[in-house]
Scaffold this active site. Sequence first.
Site, PDB file in Angstrom:
ATOM      1  N   LYS A  51       0.825  -1.205   0.000  1.00  0.00           N
ATOM      2  CA  LYS A  51       0.000   0.000   0.000  1.00  0.00           C
ATOM      3  C   LYS A  51       0.865   1.264   0.000  1.00  0.00           C
ATOM      4  O   LYS A  51       1.919   1.291   0.632  1.00  0.00           O
ATOM      5  CB  LYS A  51      -0.857   0.035   1.270  1.00  0.00           C
ATOM      6  N   SER A 138      -8.574   3.175   6.995  1.00  0.00           N
ATOM      7  CA  SER A 138      -7.506   4.176   6.866  1.00  0.00           C
ATOM      8  C   SER A 138      -7.582   4.840   5.492  1.00  0.00           C
ATOM      9  O   SER A 138      -7.336   6.042   5.353  1.00  0.00           O
ATOM     10  CB  SER A 138      -6.135   3.534   7.064  1.00  0.00           C
TER      11      SER A 138
HETATM   12  N1  LIG Z   1     -13.444   0.139  11.221  1.00  0.00           N
HETATM   13  C1  LIG Z   1     -12.913  -1.012  11.574  1.00  0.00           C
HETATM   14  N2  LIG Z   1     -13.526  -1.819  12.447  1.00  0.00           N
HETATM   15  C2  LIG Z   1     -12.997  -3.006  12.782  1.00  0.00           C
HETATM   16  N3  LIG Z   1     -11.864  -3.516  12.310  1.00  0.00           N
HETATM   17  C3  LIG Z   1     -11.199  -2.752  11.428  1.00  0.00           C
HETATM   18  C4  LIG Z   1     -11.674  -1.481  11.016  1.00  0.00           C
HETATM   19  N4  LIG Z   1     -10.792  -0.970  10.123  1.00  0.00           N
HETATM   20  C5  LIG Z   1      -9.822  -1.883   9.996  1.00  0.00           C
HETATM   21  N5  LIG Z   1     -10.053  -2.949  10.770  1.00  0.00           N
HETATM   22  C6  LIG Z   1      -9.240  -4.147  10.892  1.00  0.00           C
HETATM   23  O1  LIG Z   1      -7.969  -3.788  11.370  1.00  0.00           O
HETATM   24  C7  LIG Z   1      -6.990  -4.680  10.851  1.00  0.00           C
HETATM   25  C8  LIG Z   1      -5.859  -3.882  10.241  1.00  0.00           C
HETATM   26  O2  LIG Z   1      -6.341  -3.334   9.064  1.00  0.00           O
HETATM   27  P1  LIG Z   1      -5.664  -2.193   8.189  1.00  0.00           P
HETATM   28  O3  LIG Z   1      -4.402  -1.711   8.786  1.00  0.00           O
HETATM   29  O4  LIG Z   1      -5.704  -2.684   6.787  1.00  0.00           O
HETATM   30  O5  LIG Z   1      -6.740  -1.035   8.399  1.00  0.00           O
HETATM   31  P2  LIG Z   1      -7.701  -0.429   7.333  1.00  0.00           P
HETATM   32  O6  LIG Z   1      -8.486   0.632   8.033  1.00  0.00           O
HETATM   33  O7  LIG Z   1      -8.441  -1.516   6.635  1.00  0.00           O
HETATM   34  O8  LIG Z   1      -6.653   0.288   6.360  1.00  0.00           O
HETATM   35  P3  LIG Z   1      -6.628   0.322   4.728  1.00  0.00           P
HETATM   36  O9  LIG Z   1      -7.774   1.170   4.311  1.00  0.00           O
HETATM   37  O10 LIG Z   1      -5.278   0.911   4.468  1.00  0.00           O
HETATM   38  O11 LIG Z   1      -6.725  -1.124   4.290  1.00  0.00           O
HETATM   39  C9  LIG Z   1      -7.752  -5.600   9.889  1.00  0.00           C
HETATM   40  O12 LIG Z   1      -8.107  -6.789  10.566  1.00  0.00           O
HETATM   41  C10 LIG Z   1      -8.985  -4.812   9.554  1.00  0.00           C
HETATM   42  O13 LIG Z   1     -10.067  -5.645   9.183  1.00  0.00           O
HETATM   43 MG   LIG Z   2      -7.426  -2.855   5.340  1.00  0.00          MG
END
Ligand SMILES: Nc1ncnc2c1ncn2[C@@H]1O[C@H](COP(=O)(O)OP(=O)(O)OP(=O)(O)O)[C@@H](O)[C@H]1O
Ligand SMILES: [Mg+2]
Length: 174
Positions: A51, A138
């Site tokens: 990413k 994110s």
């Molecule tokens: N809003 C949320 N509620 C619950 N779990 C989340 C949420 N956002 C992300 N996660 C979880 O947190 C973990 C880390 O995810 P990650 O760092 O990819 O975050 P992301 O918000 O999905 O970021 P990106 O948009 O860059 O993928 C994963 O298991 C993802 O499913």
């Molecule tokens: Mg993610």
Amino acid sequence: MSSSDSKTTAPKIGVYPGSFDPIHNGHVDIIERCFPIFDEVVVAVLRNTSKEALFSIDERVEILREVLADRPRCRVESFSGLLVDFMSEIGARTIVRGLRAVSDFESEFQMALMNRRLDPRVETVFLTPKEEYSYLSSRLIKEVSRLGGDLAGLVPQAVLERMPQRTPKPKPTA
Ligand SMILES: Nc1ncnc2c1ncn2[C@@H]1O[C@H](COP(=O)(O)OP(=O)(O)OP(=O)(O)O)[C@@H](O)[C@H]1O
Ligand SMILES: [Mg+2]
């Protein structure tokens, strides 16, 4: 002491891996849900991600440490290579992942099975956030910030303070 005794007395470590670029309140919610389940929670920032990043790994670790500073049973680390190798190094067996919606399921399911295949001792558990955070990612946080939207209530203060400097407001179109 029998081997089963030593199993029950070993601290239960939950590892929550992700890119956390940046951490948002959906992540915080999942981390909070880990404390009643685990003795120790390790938030593990992935170094080898394809990413495109807004914050460097060191900045992400710094922000996470600031956000989680008052949590003694929590530490923040970064790792590269396989998650199961990192877990083996720190003596952890449980991966925590967040499930927002059905859309997360397929890739999370694949990853859980692959990690189990790579190390059969490793188990993945899924936690769901409060509904009000279930739409956060994110990627969306960065997008809203770039377009000048208000992130109050969606990200911790440490992120709120740093976001505007990192993402210039879009130029007005003629
Ligand atoms: N809003 C949320 N509620 C619950 N779990 C989340 C949420 N956002 C992300 N996660 C979880 O947190 C973990 C880390 O995810 P990650 O760092 O990819 O975050 P992301 O918000 O999905 O970021 P990106 O948009 O860059 O993928 C994963 O298991 C993802 O499913
Ligand atoms: Mg993610």
